[in-house]
Write an enzyme that holds these catalytic residues in place. Structure first.
Site, PDB file in Angstrom:
ATOM      1  CB  SER A 137      43.409  36.932  49.298  1.00  0.00           C
ATOM      2  OG  SER A 137      42.909  35.971  50.206  1.00  0.00           O
TER       3      SER A 137
ATOM      4  CE1 TYR B 211      46.612  32.915  47.207  1.00  0.00           C
ATOM      5  CE2 TYR B 211      45.742  33.605  49.331  1.00  0.00           C
ATOM      6  CZ  TYR B 211      45.581  33.425  47.968  1.00  0.00           C
ATOM      7  OH  TYR B 211      44.397  33.772  47.373  1.00  0.00           O
TER       8      TYR B 211
HETATM    9  P1  NAD Z   1      42.010  29.863  39.311  1.00  0.00           P
HETATM   10  O1  NAD Z   1      43.012  28.786  39.547  1.00  0.00           O
HETATM   11  O2  NAD Z   1      40.615  29.521  38.911  1.00  0.00           O
HETATM   12  O3  NAD Z   1      42.556  30.921  38.256  1.00  0.00           O
HETATM   13  C1  NAD Z   1      43.871  31.345  38.262  1.00  0.00           C
HETATM   14  C2  NAD Z   1      44.165  31.957  36.922  1.00  0.00           C
HETATM   15  O4  NAD Z   1      45.540  32.360  36.923  1.00  0.00           O
HETATM   16  C3  NAD Z   1      43.977  30.981  35.761  1.00  0.00           C
HETATM   17  O5  NAD Z   1      43.512  31.676  34.632  1.00  0.00           O
HETATM   18  C4  NAD Z   1      45.402  30.469  35.530  1.00  0.00           C
HETATM   19  O6  NAD Z   1      45.622  29.988  34.205  1.00  0.00           O
HETATM   20  C5  NAD Z   1      46.172  31.749  35.804  1.00  0.00           C
HETATM   21  N1  NAD Z   1      47.574  31.539  36.111  1.00  0.00           N
HETATM   22  C6  NAD Z   1      48.133  30.722  37.036  1.00  0.00           C
HETATM   23  N2  NAD Z   1      49.472  30.793  36.966  1.00  0.00           N
HETATM   24  C7  NAD Z   1      49.753  31.692  35.993  1.00  0.00           C
HETATM   25  C8  NAD Z   1      50.957  32.198  35.440  1.00  0.00           C
HETATM   26  N3  NAD Z   1      52.155  31.790  35.870  1.00  0.00           N
HETATM   27  N4  NAD Z   1      50.874  33.092  34.427  1.00  0.00           N
HETATM   28  C9  NAD Z   1      49.668  33.493  33.955  1.00  0.00           C
HETATM   29  N5  NAD Z   1      48.507  33.037  34.425  1.00  0.00           N
HETATM   30  C10 NAD Z   1      48.552  32.150  35.438  1.00  0.00           C
HETATM   31  O7  NAD Z   1      42.032  30.711  40.663  1.00  0.00           O
HETATM   32  P2  NAD Z   1      41.057  31.814  41.266  1.00  0.00           P
HETATM   33  O8  NAD Z   1      40.526  31.259  42.527  1.00  0.00           O
HETATM   34  O9  NAD Z   1      40.125  32.365  40.242  1.00  0.00           O
HETATM   35  O10 NAD Z   1      42.134  32.912  41.682  1.00  0.00           O
HETATM   36  C11 NAD Z   1      42.263  34.159  41.029  1.00  0.00           C
HETATM   37  C12 NAD Z   1      42.838  35.139  42.011  1.00  0.00           C
HETATM   38  O11 NAD Z   1      41.951  35.317  43.100  1.00  0.00           O
HETATM   39  C13 NAD Z   1      44.185  34.688  42.610  1.00  0.00           C
HETATM   40  O12 NAD Z   1      45.052  35.790  42.713  1.00  0.00           O
HETATM   41  C14 NAD Z   1      43.771  34.197  43.985  1.00  0.00           C
HETATM   42  O13 NAD Z   1      44.823  34.299  44.897  1.00  0.00           O
HETATM   43  C15 NAD Z   1      42.649  35.153  44.306  1.00  0.00           C
HETATM   44  N6  NAD Z   1      41.756  34.673  45.355  1.00  0.00           N
HETATM   45  C16 NAD Z   1      41.040  33.517  45.205  1.00  0.00           C
HETATM   46  C17 NAD Z   1      40.207  33.116  46.226  1.00  0.00           C
HETATM   47  C18 NAD Z   1      39.379  31.871  46.135  1.00  0.00           C
HETATM   48  O14 NAD Z   1      38.766  31.499  47.152  1.00  0.00           O
HETATM   49  N7  NAD Z   1      39.284  31.224  44.991  1.00  0.00           N
HETATM   50  C19 NAD Z   1      40.089  33.883  47.386  1.00  0.00           C
HETATM   51  C20 NAD Z   1      40.825  35.050  47.503  1.00  0.00           C
HETATM   52  C21 NAD Z   1      41.656  35.443  46.475  1.00  0.00           C
END
Ligand code: NAD
Length: 256
Positions: A138, A151
């Site tokens: 991130s 985080y």
């Molecule tokens: P999201 O909530 O849409 O997806 C998260 C995924 O992780 C889902 O498939 C969920 O089922 C899975 N998950 C959650 N807990 C879990 C567990 N204990 N075991 C297995 N699977 C699990 O979120 P996202 O925004 O797509 O985030 C994905 C990644 O991107 C994360 O690591 C997040 O930190 C990172 N990220 C997101 C953003 C943003 O703005 N959305 C920005 C930077 C980084």
């Protein structure tokens, strides 16, 4: 480009993970999905790309379940060539109010899970002389925001793990790099928009506008498709010597 390769993407039932899985599937990779919630939609979307897909529901906070998932992927498709460590959760609170069990969960899912998948995937990649490990960190792996201690600590840790993995494999065919998105409008961020709207008594549109203008100079969300394209680049021959980078796609967030 990735025909004959197998990609395991953790947390790929929604959001960024699903976007990356789709981008890799469009390049011909077999896909192992992981995560919670709806499975039918994501599996059908991958199948529509004309590649085999399977699923394992390992809870990424549980090293025993991660081990079972890695074994399952190898049994199904003969090995893992591309590992995308993407599963992640968020919890927002000041440090003095941060529940210790939420700290443990964020560190386990956002950081320790990547150590476990990586240590289990590396031997076969090293033996094959080719592998790609992509850690979805991130912009919070590079800079901090208040109220996100677990985080930010986990994502800075993941960028560190990326560098060590890259260095330990620098003379071989296994590369490891991190992707550092700014805001991406996924369920994880929608929850933060909804919380902001409720706390400030403003509309969700206004909360979205404020969220972007506080941090992201482009005032635009990065999309899962854009992040998928970066993952495809990391898997390409052109990226053979891209090792240990933390590449932000953050609308200028970390440039400030
Ligand atoms: P999201 O909530 O849409 O997806 C998260 C995924 O992780 C889902 O498939 C969920 O089922 C899975 N998950 C959650 N807990 C879990 C567990 N204990 N075991 C297995 N699977 C699990 O979120 P996202 O925004 O797509 O985030 C994905 C990644 O991107 C994360 O690591 C997040 O930190 C990172 N990220 C997101 C953003 C943003 O703005 N959305 C920005 C930077 C980084």
């Amino acid at each position: 480009m990735l025909k004959g390769k197998t990609a395991l993407v953790t947390g790929s039932t929604s959001g960024i993970g699903l976007g990356i899985a789709l981008a890799l599937a469009k390049q011909g990779a077999r896909i192992v999905l992981n995560g919670f919630g709806d499975l039918e939609g994501p599996q059908a979307a991958i199948r529509a790309c004309g590649v085999p897909v399977t699923y394992h529901g390992a809870d990424m906070s549980r090293p025993d379940e991660i081990g079972a998932m890695m074994q399952y992927a190898t049994q199904q498709f003969g090995g893992i060539d591309i590992l995308v460590n993407n599963a992640g959760i968020q919890h927002v609170a000041r440090i003095e109010d941060f529940p210790p069990e939420r700290w443990d969960a964020v560190i386990a899912i956002n950081l320790s899970s990547a150590f476990h998948t990586t240590r289990l995937a590396l031997p076969a990649m090293q033996a094959a002389g080719w592998g790609r490990i992509i850690n979805v960190a991130s912009v919070h792996g590079l800079v901090a925001s208040a109220e996100k201690s677990a985080y930010v600590a986990a994502k800075h840790g993941l960028v560190g793990l990326t560098k060590v993995t890259a260095l330990e494999n620098a003379t071989g065919g296994v590369t490891c790099n991190a992707i550092c998105p700014g805001w991406v409008l996924t369920p994880l961020v929608q929850k933060q928009v909804d919380a902001k709207a409720a706390t400030l008594g403003i509309s969700k549109d206004e909360a979205t506008r404020q969220l972007l203008s506080e941090k992201e100079p482009s005032l635009q969300f990065t999309t899962p498709e854009e992040l998928g394209a970066l993952a495809v680049f990391f898997c390409s021959a052109a990226a053979n010597n891209v090792r240990g980078v933390a590449w932000n796609m953050d609308g200028g967030w970390a440039a400030q």
